[in-house]
Scaffold this active site. Structure first.
Site, PDB file in Angstrom:
ATOM      1  N   LEU A 113      -6.436  -5.684   2.404  1.00 48.20           N
ATOM      2  CA  LEU A 113      -6.948  -4.399   1.919  1.00 48.20           C
ATOM      3  C   LEU A 113      -6.804  -4.405   0.399  1.00 48.20           C
ATOM      4  O   LEU A 113      -5.699  -4.402  -0.127  1.00 48.20           O
ATOM      5  CB  LEU A 113      -6.152  -3.258   2.550  1.00 48.20           C
ATOM      6  N   GLY A 115      -8.553  -2.324  -1.959  1.00 47.94           N
ATOM      7  CA  GLY A 115      -9.310  -1.214  -2.561  1.00 47.94           C
ATOM      8  C   GLY A 115      -8.580  -0.476  -3.651  1.00 47.94           C
ATOM      9  O   GLY A 115      -9.141   0.353  -4.348  1.00 47.94           O
ATOM     10  N   ASN A 251      -1.907  -4.955   3.694  1.00 45.44           N
ATOM     11  CA  ASN A 251      -2.111  -4.515   2.310  1.00 45.44           C
ATOM     12  C   ASN A 251      -1.882  -5.708   1.389  1.00 45.44           C
ATOM     13  O   ASN A 251      -0.917  -6.441   1.569  1.00 45.44           O
ATOM     14  CB  ASN A 251      -1.100  -3.423   1.944  1.00 45.44           C
ATOM     15  N   LYS A 396       5.064  -1.367  -4.824  1.00 45.73           N
ATOM     16  CA  LYS A 396       4.365  -0.117  -5.171  1.00 45.73           C
ATOM     17  C   LYS A 396       4.743   0.339  -6.580  1.00 45.73           C
ATOM     18  O   LYS A 396       4.027   1.104  -7.207  1.00 45.73           O
ATOM     19  CB  LYS A 396       4.755   1.004  -4.185  1.00 45.73           C
TER      20      LYS A 396
END
Length: 508
Positions: A113, A115, A251, A396
């Protein structure tokens, strides 16, 4: 008699109310439909067709959003998942590797993923292009892992990136770099949905462009969009035609999400009638993970429960580590044929996440999103596997980045593994203050990354810099008061220390 009259009046009033609500819903849908048509009329050619497909998906979501009343789960119907529906990883690993590793790997596609932007870490462009370790980006590490697999087993596992309109252009430019690597890379784009004005419930956009005032009018609708956009792109059918059977989705910023051959065996070795179509990797919750989604049994199906679906009165219960012991890592193994079937039958069922935001100009909007793991209840024989924490290593924040750049991990063929020299299997708890939020600023504050092998907890706040070869052990708290600065000298060893004020030199 008057009681009967009152009852009839109340019933009629209720019916009237329901009819009125239905009328309002229809009116809103009809207004939304004509606004979307107007937007489509602002362009022509292929872009119009792509947007039309996107808007179909959006309209379905909007329709469901208008129907939904209150939380999507009834708390009293929630059950603990049955014992055999969440298997311990050790049990899966004890079965050994697939009989023919290469044959199993050639049925697999790795999907990342991709995006997201690196804005939360102060970077422009796709997050996957941030350097994580020895100048390697998230994308570099992913390519290295898959190339290593392909070389070791003489296979041809492809990499698929799900980009968004935010990351597509920059990602495609960089892909030239991997032309001579032994990995075929495909990309497809997730949908582009219109943000909705919170008051009027109509799109904010005035045309289909992404420029000027319209730049903020669009959003990628969460990773639950993978099923529809993968299917619509034609890539799903192309991979099935090549004999691919499963995708491993994760992710791109989860550095622990590598291809696991034991889990792959679990997928390919099932007898046909009991083929497992969906595996979700979960791991034990710690206090840091209280907001992560968890698996529950609901209406006889395994289901993902996210914090957004929990009634307010039960949020504390949801966060408790004792009742809900595991959370979703978003490492998922899914059958391609099942995705195709569910898409064609419009049976993919995911709860709507309503995400309220305020745009730069102060306008309040909502985004309708879905999560990829929420579809678990639509698949047959779904399974949870409780994996070691090492398979969940998301980056993150710069606090996470400090951990993965440190000597806690060693890097081998794109995979990070915890150093055998660390005595505890858990990672230290690191909290860096706002002076460290942006990657560029964070990098200037460390002359070299400290030795953290024996660290349990680190809190740093204020204007703090670290010299070369600093070593941190136990619990270290460094707080520079406002207007003050703390420089940790080169070669310092801090063990169970609290440093505050305006210290330039310390005892070590």
């Amino acid at each position: 008699g008057s009681l009967y009259c009152e009852l009839f009046e109340a019933r009629d009033a209720e019916r009237g109310m329901a009819q009125f609500e239905e009328m309002m819903r229809q009116q809103l849908e009809s207004s939304m439909h004509s606004e979307l048509e107007k937007l489509l009329d602002t362009t022509t050619g292929p872009e119009k067709e792509v947007s039309r497909k996107d808007f179909e998906g959006f309209s379905n979501l909007f329709h469901r959003f208008l129907q939904v009343k209150g939380p999507s789960v009834e708390w009293i119907k929630i059950r603990r998942p049955p014992e055999d529906s969440i298997q311990p990883y050790d049990k899966i690993a004890a079965r050994g590797l697939p009989n023919n590793v290469a044959e199993s790997l050639n049925k697999l596609v790795v999907v990342k993923l991709n995006g997201g932007l690196g804005t939360s870490m102060g970077c422009k462009g796709p997050k996957s292009l941030i350097s994580v370790r020895n100048e390697n980006t998230f994308l570099d590490l992913t390519v290295q892992q898959i190339e290593h697999l392909n070389k070791t087993y003489n296979t041809d596992v492809p990499l698929v990136l799900m980009n968004s309109f935010n990351t597509d252009e920059d990602t495609k430019k960089i892909l030239q770099k991997y032309k001579h690597h032994r990995v075929k890379i495909h990309t497809f784009n997730q949908s582009r949905y219109p943000r909705i004005n919170k008051e009027s419930l109509l799109p904010v956009a005035t045309d289909l462009s992404m420029k000027g005032p319209n730049a903020e009018a669009w959003y990628p609708p969460g990773h639950g969009d993978i099923y529809a956009s993968f299917y619509n792109s034609g890539l799903l059918d192309q991979l099935i035609a090549q004999g691919r059977e499963y995708i491993f989705v994760s992710n791109i910023d989860n550095l622990g999400a590598t291809v696991d051959l034991h889990i792959l065996r679990q997928l390919v070795s099932q007898p046909n009638g009991k083929r497992c179509e969906f595996i979700m990797e979960v791991t034990d919750k710690t206090r840091a993970d209280v907001k992560g989604g968890t698996l529950i049994q609901y209406d006889g199906k395994l289901r993902l429960l996210e914090i957004a679906q929990v009634p307010k009165a039960h949020v504390d219960e949801f966060k408790s580590v004792s009742k809900f012991k595991i959370f979703n890592t978003n490492n998922l193994w899914i059958s391609l044929a099942a995705i195709k079937r569910l898409q064609e039958q419009s049976m993919m069922d995911m709860e709507i996440i309503v995400n309220p935001k305020t745009l730069d100009g102060g306008l309040n909007i909502i985004q309708l999103e879905t999560a990829v793991g929420a579809a678990i209840k639509s698949f047959d024989n779904a399974l949870g596997i409780n994996v070691p924490r090492s398979r969940f290593l998301p980056v993150k924040t710069t606090s996470d980045l400090l951990l993965v750049m440190s000597n806690l991990y060693s890097l081998d063929a794109g995979s990070l593994t915890m150093s055998p020299k660390r005595e505890f299997p858990t990672t230290p708890h690191v909290k860096l203050g706002c002076s460290f939020t942006k990657v560029q600023e964070y990098l200037t504050r460390f002359e070299s990354i400290p030795d953290m092998l024996e660290l349990d907890h680190l809190t740093v706040s204020g204007d703090v810099t670290f010299g070369k070869n600093v070593s941190l052990k136990g619990t270290v708290i460094i707080i520079a008061n406002h207007g003050d600065r703390i420089d940790i000298p080169a070669g310092s060893m801090l063990e169970n220390k609290i440093v505050s004020g305006n210290l330039r030199i310390m005892d070590h």
